[in-house]
Design an enzyme around this catalytic site. Sequence first.
Site, PDB file in Angstrom:
ATOM      1  N   ASN A 132      25.067  13.912  64.874  1.00 30.18           N
ATOM      2  CA  ASN A 132      24.615  14.453  63.594  1.00 30.18           C
ATOM      3  C   ASN A 132      24.971  15.936  63.498  1.00 30.18           C
ATOM      4  O   ASN A 132      25.142  16.600  64.514  1.00 30.18           O
ATOM      5  CB  ASN A 132      23.103  14.258  63.469  1.00 30.18           C
ATOM      6  CG  ASN A 132      22.751  12.837  63.126  1.00 30.18           C
ATOM      7  OD1 ASN A 132      23.422  12.190  62.330  1.00 30.18           O
ATOM      8  ND2 ASN A 132      21.689  12.327  63.736  1.00 30.18           N
ATOM      9  N   CYS A 148      25.728   4.899  62.371  1.00 27.19           N
ATOM     10  CA  CYS A 148      24.305   5.233  62.466  1.00 27.19           C
ATOM     11  C   CYS A 148      23.511   3.944  62.317  1.00 27.19           C
ATOM     12  O   CYS A 148      23.929   3.027  61.594  1.00 27.19           O
ATOM     13  CB  CYS A 148      23.950   6.230  61.358  1.00 27.19           C
ATOM     14  SG  CYS A 148      22.193   6.618  61.236  1.00 27.19           S
ATOM     15  N   HIS A 149      22.359   3.884  62.965  1.00 28.06           N
ATOM     16  CA  HIS A 149      21.546   2.671  62.937  1.00 28.06           C
ATOM     17  C   HIS A 149      20.634   2.559  61.720  1.00 28.06           C
ATOM     18  O   HIS A 149      19.977   1.538  61.532  1.00 28.06           O
ATOM     19  CB  HIS A 149      20.667   2.608  64.193  1.00 28.06           C
ATOM     20  CG  HIS A 149      21.426   2.708  65.476  1.00 28.06           C
ATOM     21  ND1 HIS A 149      21.355   3.801  66.303  1.00 28.06           N
ATOM     22  CD2 HIS A 149      22.299   1.855  66.067  1.00 28.06           C
ATOM     23  CE1 HIS A 149      22.128   3.612  67.355  1.00 28.06           C
ATOM     24  NE2 HIS A 149      22.718   2.445  67.233  1.00 28.06           N
ATOM     25  N   HIS A 155      21.597   8.840  56.114  1.00 32.07           N
ATOM     26  CA  HIS A 155      20.196   9.235  56.132  1.00 32.07           C
ATOM     27  C   HIS A 155      19.623   9.431  54.731  1.00 32.07           C
ATOM     28  O   HIS A 155      18.466   9.831  54.596  1.00 32.07           O
ATOM     29  CB  HIS A 155      19.954  10.492  56.984  1.00 32.07           C
ATOM     30  CG  HIS A 155      20.081  10.249  58.446  1.00 32.07           C
ATOM     31  ND1 HIS A 155      19.833  11.217  59.388  1.00 32.07           N
ATOM     32  CD2 HIS A 155      20.435   9.150  59.156  1.00 32.07           C
ATOM     33  CE1 HIS A 155      20.030  10.726  60.608  1.00 32.07           C
ATOM     34  NE2 HIS A 155      20.396   9.471  60.481  1.00 32.07           N
TER      35      HIS A 155
END
Length: 431
Positions: A148, A170-171, A200
């Site tokens: 990140n 990304c999860h 995000h």
Amino acid sequence: MARIVLIGAGSITFAKNLLSDLLTYPELTDEMTVVLHDIDVDRLNTAEQMTRWMIESLGVGARVEAHLGRRRALAGADYVINEIAVGGVKAAHLDFEIPARYGLRQTIGDTLGIGGIFRALRTIPVMVGIGRDMAELCPNAVLINYSNPMSMVPRAVHDGTDFKNVVGVCHSIRDTEATLAGLVGIPKEEISFQTAGVNHQAFVLKFEHRGEDLYPRLDEVIEADPEMKRRVRVEMYRRFGYFPTESSEHGSEYLSWFLSHEDQVEQFRLPIGTYLDWLQDNLDTYEALVAGLRAGEGVRIEPGNELASLIIHSTETGTPRVLHANVVNDGLITNLPGDAFVEVPCLVDKAGVQPTRVGALPPQLAALNRTYLNVGDLTVRAALEGRRDHVHHAAMLDPNASATLTLQQIQDLVDELILAHGAALPDGIRN
């Protein structure tokens, strides 16, 4: 033979999880070379010891190399997986402790906000170096980034080097879709999702089961549990109409409405500075792993469908999968900037990662995403151009900082952090 390079291999838990997948693909292991790179010699040695133990324990034919020199590690790579944290624990503490003196609250501080800006400024010079090395030493490889801020780091490689085959993983989307399936009580594989946006801060645009919109069911679940209304992501869903992909703790610091208000911190149970606790937990986990290796106990090998390993498996075998990845927009989301990195569904097969065109987001979501992307755009420009003024501009436009501090306070805070981080920052910014 796939040559797979782990940059930041000393992030031991990450390396263990990734290798638990890669080393248990029988169709890949005998033709695989795992290359470990880290600048910390002790952590690199630990990663090598762990990897050799895993290979021996599984009885597979994979080979392993470990290199302190990055260029030697990258030479001839097919896949490069990045998980670096430039500055480590010390830098993260600066990102929290200095803003806290100004009254600025953060929870995780690695994606947006003051913490995200300075993490990007430390990380981008290293990533630009990796991109330049890859353009020379392994131009046909793919760079799979985990570090990140995800909307900034891959873009900096793409814009700042000749190497363009970079994706971020990304999860958060996968985990959010699983969470929503659990809330409505329907197996995830039976649900039709469409989720996209910015990392995000993506949103679930489609949430259906056999043609039925599942959002009304979710509304019923929320109404039946008052505690759910004490989550930032639920509040954002209720206000914006689509469920966001980031956790409440993390999502709160990308916005202007929560951390600057004491009552909102209490209402939504926001854990200030929780990332520092995570870092300590990671250090404890590392020490326990080192002790176990020294005692001959090894590690638990637990395949978990890590995203980078799925990309490699699909590309190597042709097994088609749809995964979410962060890629340059270029018209994929039509009402977001074309040069931004966006998170969209991608088909992955022998042809590699192939993004899906989403079209226009609902206008309120695109508007929210643009406030996020503005900060990232200025931060990337600051790093690539050595523009100290753009660091100030990015911080002034950050929602949480601008809701909490005056313009002068923001400038003073930025200048103090620049001085504190010193040589870790790009040339031009620290002068």
